[in-house]
Design a protein around this motif. Structure first.
Motif, PDB file in Angstrom:
ATOM      1  N   GLY A 206       0.798  -1.221   0.000  1.00  0.00           N
ATOM      2  CA  GLY A 206       0.000   0.000   0.000  1.00  0.00           C
ATOM      3  C   GLY A 206       0.834   1.276   0.000  1.00  0.00           C
ATOM      4  O   GLY A 206       0.368   2.336  -0.406  1.00  0.00           O
ATOM      5  N   LEU A 207       2.069   1.179   0.450  1.00  0.00           N
ATOM      6  CA  LEU A 207       2.896   2.389   0.575  1.00  0.00           C
ATOM      7  C   LEU A 207       3.118   3.076  -0.768  1.00  0.00           C
ATOM      8  O   LEU A 207       3.182   4.295  -0.848  1.00  0.00           O
ATOM      9  CB  LEU A 207       4.254   2.037   1.192  1.00  0.00           C
ATOM     10  CG  LEU A 207       4.264   1.730   2.685  1.00  0.00           C
ATOM     11  CD1 LEU A 207       5.620   1.173   3.100  1.00  0.00           C
ATOM     12  CD2 LEU A 207       3.938   2.981   3.495  1.00  0.00           C
ATOM     13  N   ASP A 208       3.222   2.277  -1.817  1.00  0.00           N
ATOM     14  CA  ASP A 208       3.561   2.842  -3.129  1.00  0.00           C
ATOM     15  C   ASP A 208       2.565   3.897  -3.590  1.00  0.00           C
ATOM     16  O   ASP A 208       2.942   4.880  -4.208  1.00  0.00           O
ATOM     17  CB  ASP A 208       3.650   1.717  -4.173  1.00  0.00           C
ATOM     18  CG  ASP A 208       4.792   0.765  -3.861  1.00  0.00           C
ATOM     19  OD1 ASP A 208       5.768   1.218  -3.241  1.00  0.00           O
ATOM     20  OD2 ASP A 208       4.690  -0.425  -4.217  1.00  0.00           O
ATOM     21  N   PRO A 213       5.262  11.855   2.547  1.00  0.00           N
ATOM     22  CA  PRO A 213       6.694  12.135   2.420  1.00  0.00           C
ATOM     23  C   PRO A 213       7.473  10.834   2.238  1.00  0.00           C
ATOM     24  O   PRO A 213       7.206   9.837   2.929  1.00  0.00           O
ATOM     25  CB  PRO A 213       7.048  12.790   3.764  1.00  0.00           C
ATOM     26  CG  PRO A 213       5.761  13.342   4.277  1.00  0.00           C
ATOM     27  CD  PRO A 213       4.695  12.409   3.798  1.00  0.00           C
ATOM     28  N   ASP A 214       8.427  10.848   1.316  1.00  0.00           N
ATOM     29  CA  ASP A 214       9.211   9.638   1.042  1.00  0.00           C
ATOM     30  C   ASP A 214       9.904   9.115   2.293  1.00  0.00           C
ATOM     31  O   ASP A 214      10.044   7.913   2.485  1.00  0.00           O
ATOM     32  CB  ASP A 214      10.273   9.933  -0.025  1.00  0.00           C
ATOM     33  CG  ASP A 214       9.628  10.023  -1.403  1.00  0.00           C
ATOM     34  OD1 ASP A 214       8.547   9.428  -1.575  1.00  0.00           O
ATOM     35  OD2 ASP A 214      10.196  10.703  -2.285  1.00  0.00           O
ATOM     36  N   THR A 218       9.805   5.317   3.569  1.00  0.00           N
ATOM     37  CA  THR A 218      11.037   4.533   3.712  1.00  0.00           C
ATOM     38  C   THR A 218      11.161   3.979   5.130  1.00  0.00           C
ATOM     39  O   THR A 218      11.524   2.814   5.325  1.00  0.00           O
ATOM     40  CB  THR A 218      12.261   5.418   3.386  1.00  0.00           C
ATOM     41  OG1 THR A 218      12.090   5.913   2.064  1.00  0.00           O
ATOM     42  CG2 THR A 218      13.548   4.647   3.493  1.00  0.00           C
ATOM     43  N   MET A 219      10.821   4.796   6.114  1.00  0.00           N
ATOM     44  CA  MET A 219      10.902   4.320   7.501  1.00  0.00           C
ATOM     45  C   MET A 219       9.974   3.133   7.717  1.00  0.00           C
ATOM     46  O   MET A 219      10.316   2.169   8.397  1.00  0.00           O
ATOM     47  CB  MET A 219      10.567   5.462   8.473  1.00  0.00           C
ATOM     48  CG  MET A 219      11.699   6.470   8.613  1.00  0.00           C
ATOM     49  SD  MET A 219      11.178   7.983   9.474  1.00  0.00           S
ATOM     50  CE  MET A 219      11.292   7.452  11.181  1.00  0.00           C
ATOM     51  N   GLN A 220       8.769   3.211   7.125  1.00  0.00           N
ATOM     52  CA  GLN A 220       7.843   2.078   7.289  1.00  0.00           C
ATOM     53  C   GLN A 220       8.363   0.833   6.561  1.00  0.00           C
ATOM     54  O   GLN A 220       8.291  -0.271   7.099  1.00  0.00           O
ATOM     55  CB  GLN A 220       6.451   2.459   6.778  1.00  0.00           C
ATOM     56  CG  GLN A 220       5.781   3.493   7.681  1.00  0.00           C
ATOM     57  CD  GLN A 220       4.278   3.307   7.804  1.00  0.00           C
ATOM     58  OE1 GLN A 220       3.671   2.457   7.174  1.00  0.00           O
ATOM     59  NE2 GLN A 220       3.675   4.114   8.655  1.00  0.00           N
ATOM     60  N   ARG A 221       8.883   1.033   5.371  1.00  0.00           N
ATOM     61  CA  ARG A 221       9.438  -0.116   4.631  1.00  0.00           C
ATOM     62  C   ARG A 221      10.545  -0.776   5.437  1.00  0.00           C
ATOM     63  O   ARG A 221      10.586  -1.997   5.574  1.00  0.00           O
ATOM     64  CB  ARG A 221      10.014   0.351   3.293  1.00  0.00           C
ATOM     65  CG  ARG A 221       9.008   0.281   2.192  1.00  0.00           C
ATOM     66  CD  ARG A 221       9.621   0.526   0.812  1.00  0.00           C
ATOM     67  NE  ARG A 221       8.547   1.046  -0.009  1.00  0.00           N
ATOM     68  CZ  ARG A 221       8.418   2.325  -0.353  1.00  0.00           C
ATOM     69  NH1 ARG A 221       9.338   3.200  -0.004  1.00  0.00           N
ATOM     70  NH2 ARG A 221       7.377   2.719  -1.054  1.00  0.00           N
ATOM     71  N   HIS A 545       2.168   5.225  15.235  1.00  0.00           N
ATOM     72  CA  HIS A 545       0.749   5.470  14.974  1.00  0.00           C
ATOM     73  C   HIS A 545       0.376   5.208  13.514  1.00  0.00           C
ATOM     74  O   HIS A 545      -0.642   4.595  13.218  1.00  0.00           O
ATOM     75  CB  HIS A 545       0.418   6.916  15.371  1.00  0.00           C
ATOM     76  CG  HIS A 545      -0.825   7.439  14.748  1.00  0.00           C
ATOM     77  ND1 HIS A 545      -2.052   6.825  14.931  1.00  0.00           N
ATOM     78  CD2 HIS A 545      -1.042   8.490  13.915  1.00  0.00           C
ATOM     79  CE1 HIS A 545      -2.970   7.506  14.248  1.00  0.00           C
ATOM     80  NE2 HIS A 545      -2.378   8.508  13.620  1.00  0.00           N
ATOM     81  N   LEU A 546       1.207   5.660  12.609  1.00  0.00           N
ATOM     82  CA  LEU A 546       0.833   5.563  11.196  1.00  0.00           C
ATOM     83  C   LEU A 546       0.850   4.118  10.696  1.00  0.00           C
ATOM     84  O   LEU A 546       0.084   3.754   9.812  1.00  0.00           O
ATOM     85  CB  LEU A 546       1.745   6.445  10.347  1.00  0.00           C
ATOM     86  CG  LEU A 546       1.505   7.949  10.545  1.00  0.00           C
ATOM     87  CD1 LEU A 546       2.609   8.760   9.897  1.00  0.00           C
ATOM     88  CD2 LEU A 546       0.143   8.362   9.999  1.00  0.00           C
ATOM     89  N   LEU A 547       1.701   3.296  11.264  1.00  0.00           N
ATOM     90  CA  LEU A 547       1.715   1.888  10.869  1.00  0.00           C
ATOM     91  C   LEU A 547       0.514   1.157  11.480  1.00  0.00           C
ATOM     92  O   LEU A 547      -0.188   0.399  10.803  1.00  0.00           O
ATOM     93  CB  LEU A 547       3.024   1.229  11.318  1.00  0.00           C
ATOM     94  CG  LEU A 547       3.242  -0.195  10.819  1.00  0.00           C
ATOM     95  CD1 LEU A 547       3.414  -0.213   9.305  1.00  0.00           C
ATOM     96  CD2 LEU A 547       4.452  -0.828  11.485  1.00  0.00           C
ATOM     97  N   TYR A 548       0.266   1.409  12.750  1.00  0.00           N
ATOM     98  CA  TYR A 548      -0.862   0.749  13.416  1.00  0.00           C
ATOM     99  C   TYR A 548      -2.191   1.144  12.770  1.00  0.00           C
ATOM    100  O   TYR A 548      -3.086   0.323  12.604  1.00  0.00           O
ATOM    101  CB  TYR A 548      -0.896   1.125  14.902  1.00  0.00           C
ATOM    102  CG  TYR A 548       0.291   0.655  15.713  1.00  0.00           C
ATOM    103  CD1 TYR A 548       0.920  -0.557  15.441  1.00  0.00           C
ATOM    104  CD2 TYR A 548       0.769   1.412  16.773  1.00  0.00           C
ATOM    105  CE1 TYR A 548       1.999  -0.981  16.202  1.00  0.00           C
ATOM    106  CE2 TYR A 548       1.846   0.997  17.544  1.00  0.00           C
ATOM    107  CZ  TYR A 548       2.459  -0.201  17.256  1.00  0.00           C
ATOM    108  OH  TYR A 548       3.520  -0.619  18.015  1.00  0.00           O
ATOM    109  N   ALA A 549      -2.322   2.430  12.423  1.00  0.00           N
ATOM    110  CA  ALA A 549      -3.575   2.885  11.818  1.00  0.00           C
ATOM    111  C   ALA A 549      -3.781   2.217  10.462  1.00  0.00           C
ATOM    112  O   ALA A 549      -4.902   1.823  10.115  1.00  0.00           O
ATOM    113  CB  ALA A 549      -3.566   4.407  11.668  1.00  0.00           C
ATOM    114  N   ARG A 550      -2.720   2.048   9.698  1.00  0.00           N
ATOM    115  CA  ARG A 550      -2.847   1.390   8.389  1.00  0.00           C
ATOM    116  C   ARG A 550      -3.218  -0.078   8.572  1.00  0.00           C
ATOM    117  O   ARG A 550      -3.975  -0.633   7.791  1.00  0.00           O
ATOM    118  CB  ARG A 550      -1.534   1.532   7.611  1.00  0.00           C
ATOM    119  CG  ARG A 550      -1.185   2.980   7.260  1.00  0.00           C
ATOM    120  CD  ARG A 550       0.115   3.073   6.480  1.00  0.00           C
ATOM    121  NE  ARG A 550       0.020   2.351   5.233  1.00  0.00           N
ATOM    122  CZ  ARG A 550       0.922   1.459   4.807  1.00  0.00           C
ATOM    123  NH1 ARG A 550       1.986   1.209   5.534  1.00  0.00           N
ATOM    124  NH2 ARG A 550       0.746   0.838   3.668  1.00  0.00           N
TER     125      ARG A 550
END
Ligand SMILES: [Zn+2]
Ligand SMILES: [Zn+2]
Length: 834
Positions: A206-208, A213-214, A218-221, A545-550
């Motif tokens: 889904g990140l793509d 912000p890149d 990148t941090m999530q990847r 937060h942004l990873l958990y919310a996704r």
């Protein structure tokens, strides 16, 4: 005589009128032409907001107002991430109940937000500590439990001694608790987890498509950390079960000369029992467990190991290799077991050298075979496989890895596998101020879910906050004592509460139906309003937060409640505001503990809310760090005073002229365009484009120029009253998202009905907006630091304002005194700073 600009009265008046008219109210049943604007909901802290916090709210409000004026049904709700440790720690320190403490903070913060002129649809306000909210955390947890996505297991987990609770991996930063900074310990405990790892692939994919912000993507990847490799089984003679090792370098299997286990690994204790060195091993296991993660993970930390005296079989060579326990192997990395290949892995190399373990190269270079005795470091890349059976001759790289996986599978000693760095989300917390986990422990039936009809499981009030270890909920007999939902026998309630990041993982859905007692999500409204079109918040949430919310949004989708996978289409991370820290003499992030904060309240009292807003938006590119300055605040105030004066003069002129002229309307084009009309159209274009990109700093610079042009036209008497009135009205509309109070006031005084929010955003005629532009070179202390696109004949003051706001030039002049400016119109601006 010019009237004095009195912001205090204007602020009060318009804040009251907006509130009375409920201007920000949105009926969420109608999602036509929607724009969902959202600031990350704040934790209601005891310390007052400072201007560093204010930045993201002011940015959000400016965008909200601008989108409203652009004609969108814009929804801008606000709520409170109200559970969490500070409230509980305050209860321990001062005896105030966390609820009372939290409610007091919410009331105070709300007043502060309103004082900045921020508009939210308060009819949708929610707080995560409200049972009407957290019952749906419990409901969602039960749905996840039914599907195997919530589960309980005993594992080596991160324990923060400062917070006296376990933490999720995401809350451990460089071996320390992200909240309190304490070094984290590893403990074996039975805890509740959410199976986020099942969603690893979908979270990556889904990140793509996200307009984020890149850096955040990148941090999530990296956090998800997908790697392809193999799981290889090592037999240990003393054990029934083989030990599984995950490796991204199965091609080096023939070079594995030892096996290293985390002391927490289940096999470690069993081996200790069977080892002739039992006592020594058990002491080692105990000692390593007590050392912090920080020490074990850090580069320079001491690497320590102990030989178990027991051997395993290298499944490729069939050779016996020693099994070691090693502190550098962490129980939650891979499988908690590492195959030691010293020739081709630097960490293994150092360990082998330290303990005189054999080093066996399995790649040879063009120069020939590598002499292990001569090696000074591992050789991770390059060469061709040798001493590796039928893999010999394969060049280093993906081909070798593929060949090794095929060989391992063919021999039945392992299998190809995709590994992830991501671990399941540990959500148990041994603290009071959170959502009770809806589970019951029955001696006969085991752990049982609380039936839906019994939700919410309420937090009990009869708990004393003493700060002792152990979950405070255990003290409440009335809470703990219950009956088993399955057999009806006596049972005990689960006393852990949920990680507060569960609360924030789905709150954006709840703003659409905050009072709904029948459902967690209103699917119909969510289908109209989701995803959030613009999300604004700090970079510190890039992973947590942004990873958990996704993740949770995907779970909610799989439950059939929403149709989207991604909750936030576009993300903006505001930069920090910095200021001189008096105790270190350095420019540092604004924070209460550093003593370098600036309270917006005092500034509002002195200059008005609009000044704070103008300066906060003008301070620099919003995604960058910017330094707060007192002179900047005064400059913003002077700008608003001038806007006020110009509007006053135009109003006086109109009163004299009495009859309206025939000035062409903005957007309609004009054959005989006056210079002021051209500037007006150009300003509309610039501010429109800047606002869409959050670049309010350049929008403010353009509006300053425009205000000055109107003032000059007034001085010179070069424009008709109608043209001047048209220009002043446009100035007011464009400035409204940035300085809402004074603009609303003048809009009314010019005889227009309120509110500017419902007034269309000005449009521009591209033909009028173009003008002759030239490139102005800007030097700072004789060195070229940037180039500005300015109008031919631009005034020195305009060029200077643009230079200060320019991203490349700003760092060279910010915080410095401009001793002298040499201006050669249409060519050069040279600034001498010190
Ligand atoms: Zn902590
Ligand atoms: Zn039972």
């Amino acid at each position: 005589m010019a009237e004095k600009y009195d912001p205090a009265e204007i602020d009060r008046k318009w804040q009251r009128r907006w509130e009375e008219a409920r201007v920000a109210y949105v009926d969420t049943r109608d999602g036509s032409n929607k724009f969902y604007m959202l600031n990350m909901f704040p934790y209601p802290s005891a310390s007052r907001l400072h201007v560093g916090h204010g930045r993201n709210y002011i940015l959000g409000d400016a965008l909200y107002r601008r989108e409203r004026m652009a004609g969108r049904r814009t929804f801008n709700p606000m709520g409170w991430d109200a559970f969490g440790l500070p409230a509980e720690n305050a209860a321990i320190a001062s005896g105030v109940h966390p609820r009372e403490y939290t409610e007091g903070n919410i009331a105070r913060m709300k007043t502060q937000l309103k004082g900045l002129g921020l508009l939210y649809d308060w009819s949708k306000e929610l707080a995560s500590c409200d049972p009407r909210y957290y019952r749906w955390n419990q409901w969602l947890f039960l749905r996840m439990w039914e599907r195997g996505l919530a589960y309980r297991k005993t594992a080596a987990v991160n324990w923060c001694p400062g917070c006296r609770t376990v933490l999720a991996n995401e809350q451990v930063v460089d071996g320390r608790c992200e909240r309190s900074g304490d070094p984290v310990e590893i403990r074996d405990l039975t805890q509740w987890f959410l199976r986020i790892t099942d969603y690893a692939e979908r979270l990556l994919a889904g990140l793509d498509g996200l307009d984020w912000p890149d850096r955040v993507k990148t941090m999530q990847r990296n956090w998800i950390g997908r790697s392809e490799g193999a799981e290889v089984f090592f037999r240990i003679e003393a054990l029934v079960e083989p030990v599984a090792v995950f490796t991204t370098r199965p091609d080096t299997l023939y070079g594995a000369t030892f096996l290293a286990l985390a002391p927490e690994h289940a096999a470690a204790a069993k081996l200790a029992e069977k080892s002739p060195r039992r006592a020594e091993l058990e002491r080692f296991i105990e000692r390593v467990r007590r050392t912090s993660r920080l020490e074990r993970e850090s580069e320079g930390g001491e690497r320590e190991g102990l030989d178990t005296g027991i051997t395993a079989l290298n499944p490729a060579t069939g050779e016996a290799i020693p099994v070691w326990l090693a502190n550098y192997v962490l129980p939650d990395y891979g499988t908690g077991a590492v195959m030691g290949v010293p020739a081709h892995d630097q960490r293994d190399f150092e360990f082998a050298r330290q303990y005189a373990l054999p080093i066996r190269p399995v790649y040879r270079t063009e120069a020939g075979e590598i002499d292990a005795a001569q090696m000074t470091e591992a050789i991770p890349h390059g060469g061709v496989l040798y001493r590796s059976g039928d893999w010999d001759g394969t060049p280093n790289g993906p081909e070798a890895v593929r060949r090794a996986i095929d060989g391992i599978e063919a021999r039945g000693i392992g299998r190809g596998r995709v590994g992830y760095r991501l671990r399941d989300w540990l959500i148990s917390r041994q603290r009071y101020w959170g959502t009770p986990i809806p589970a019951v422990h029955c001696p006969a039936c085991g752990v049982q879910p609380v039936p839906d009809a019994e939700l919410p499981v309420l937090l009990p009030e009869d708990v004393a906050f003493r700060g002792a270890e152990g979950n405070p909920l255990e003290q409440s007999e009335a809470f703990v004592t219950t009956t088993c939902p399955k057999c009806g026998g006596p049972a005990r309630r689960e006393t852990d509460t949920m990680d507060t990041f569960v609360d924030s993982s789905w709150y954006y859905l709840r703003f659409l139906n905050p009072d709904d007692a029948a459902a967690m999500v209103d699917s119909e409204r969510a289908s109209k309003w989701m995803p959030v079109d613009q999300y604004v918040g700090g970079i510190e949430h890039a992973i947590l937060h942004l990873l958990y919310a996704r993740f949770v949004c995907r779970v909610v989708r799989d439950l059939g409640l929403v149709s989207i996978e991604e909750p936030f289409a576009r993300l903006f991370n505001q930069g920090m505001i910095t200021k001189l820290n008096p105790s270190t003499g350095k420019i540092e992030k604004m924070s209460k503990s550093r003593g370098n904060t600036v309270s917006p309240d005092e500034l509002i009292a002195r200059f008005g809310a609009d000044t704070v807003r103008v300066y906060t938006l003008f301070i620099g590119p919003p995604e960058k760090e910017s330094e707060w300055s007192e002179e900047g605040v005064a400059g913003a105030w002077r700008f608003l005073q001038r806007v006020h004066d110009v509007c006053g003069r135009v109003a006086a002129l109109l009163a004299d002229a009495q009859k309206p002229g025939t000035r062409p309307a903005v957007g309609e084009g004009a054959a005989a365009a006056s210079p002021l009309l051209r500037i007006e159209h150009r300003t509309v274009q610039r501010v429109t484009e800047d606002a869409q990109r959050f670049h309010f700093h350049t929008a403010v610079a353009a509006l300053m120029e425009f205000q000055r042009a109107i003032g000059e036209a007034l001085d010179e008497g070069s424009e008709t009253p109608a043209a001047l009135a048209g220009a002043a009205r446009t100035l007011i509309r464009l400035l409204h998202p940035i300085a809402p109070h004074v603009t609303e006031e003048w809009w009314e005084r010019f005889g227009n009905p309120p509110f500017l929010l419902d007034t269309p955003w000005p449009t521009f005629d591209p033909a009028l907006a173009t003008s002759e532009r030239i490139t102005l070179v800007v030097q700072v202390n004789g060195k070229v630091r940037g180039r500005l696109d300015v109008e031919r004949g631009a005034a020195e003051s305009d060029a200077l304002a643009l230079a200060r706001a320019d991203e490349r030039i700003r760092p060279w002049v910010e915080g410095k005194e401009i001793a002298r400016a040499v201006y050669v119109p249409d060519r050069l601006l040279n600034l001498v700073v010190r």
